[in-house]
Design an enzyme around this catalytic site. Sequence first.
Site, PDB file in Angstrom:
ATOM      1  N   CYS A 221       0.900  -0.912  -0.080  1.00 24.26           N
ATOM      2  CA  CYS A 221       0.135   0.146  -0.043  1.00 24.26           C
ATOM      3  C   CYS A 221       0.887   1.413   0.030  1.00 24.26           C
ATOM      4  O   CYS A 221       1.549   1.350   0.927  1.00 24.26           O
ATOM      5  CB  CYS A 221      -0.878   0.076   1.166  1.00 24.26           C
TER       6      CYS A 221
ATOM      7  N   CYS B  91       0.304   3.564   3.094  1.00 25.44           N
ATOM      8  CA  CYS B  91       1.003   2.859   4.045  1.00 25.44           C
ATOM      9  C   CYS B  91       2.600   3.120   4.279  1.00 25.44           C
ATOM     10  O   CYS B  91       3.135   3.476   5.473  1.00 25.44           O
ATOM     11  CB  CYS B  91       0.633   1.308   4.147  1.00 25.44           C
TER      12      CYS B  91
ATOM     13  N   ARG C 144      -4.485  -6.603   1.903  1.00 20.33           N
ATOM     14  CA  ARG C 144      -5.687  -6.471   1.249  1.00 20.33           C
ATOM     15  C   ARG C 144      -6.399  -7.553   0.361  1.00 20.33           C
ATOM     16  O   ARG C 144      -7.336  -7.665  -0.228  1.00 20.33           O
ATOM     17  CB  ARG C 144      -5.564  -5.080   0.358  1.00 20.33           C
TER      18      ARG C 144
END
Length: 258
Positions: free
Chosen positions: A143, A146, A170
């Site tokens: 991500c 992130c 995810r």
Amino acid sequence: MSFIRRTSAMFIALLSVISFTACSDDQAKEHAVSSSVVEASQADSEQAITQRLTTLGLPVEAIHDSEVDGFKQVETPFGIFYVSSDGKHFIQGRIFEFDEKGNMKDLLAARFSKLVDSQSENMIVFPAKNEKHVITVFTDTTCGYCTKLHKEMKDYNDAGITVRYLAYPRQGYQGTVADKMAQIWCADDKQQAMEDAKSNRAINGSKPATAECKNIIKEQYLLGRKMGVNGTPAIVLPNGDLVPGYKPAQELLKDLEK
């Protein structure tokens, strides 16, 4: 006062004492009976709720009393619901309560806080030296936001914010991302492993992920899904409020100091 009247008065007084003693025994029996009725009623309620949600494909993990009269708070792998005690109605979503001053309170937040803390032993923590606040972040190594949050770790720590990581791959708790995250959680130096993973470097001192580490990733992923996480980073504040997405340290600090 005549003998008959005096005797009647004494007899009534004696009956009063006897009645008082007998009443205490009866109350104990009534309390035991009423407790049994309440327990039976609660068991029937929980059975009705479990049956109703199971037919919808929502396996029940736990049932709690709630602040909403006539409703139970029910945990499932797919979220937390409010279900009427007879199992006929349920609410999906957040429920808020107003206090006397008109301030809103998220009724699920306190439950979220407890659920998050249940994973405290399996978090990767970046502590602030002068800790003022503790946040928990559901993160994914693939991500972009992130990674942005992680690169600004010093800003969070300098602001007195300790960051605790939970895994939320995810793509799910199975697959290449989940396996890589399990490697991080298996590393001897978990902080360095997280640093390396966020910088697209080989995980420092990496070793094959054990079944135990893979199970940790699974538990944390399922916890995030239960809490309604659908993207990363997802930041959980100390009171259980869920902040979706990245926030810079100073902006997040304002939320924490409200």
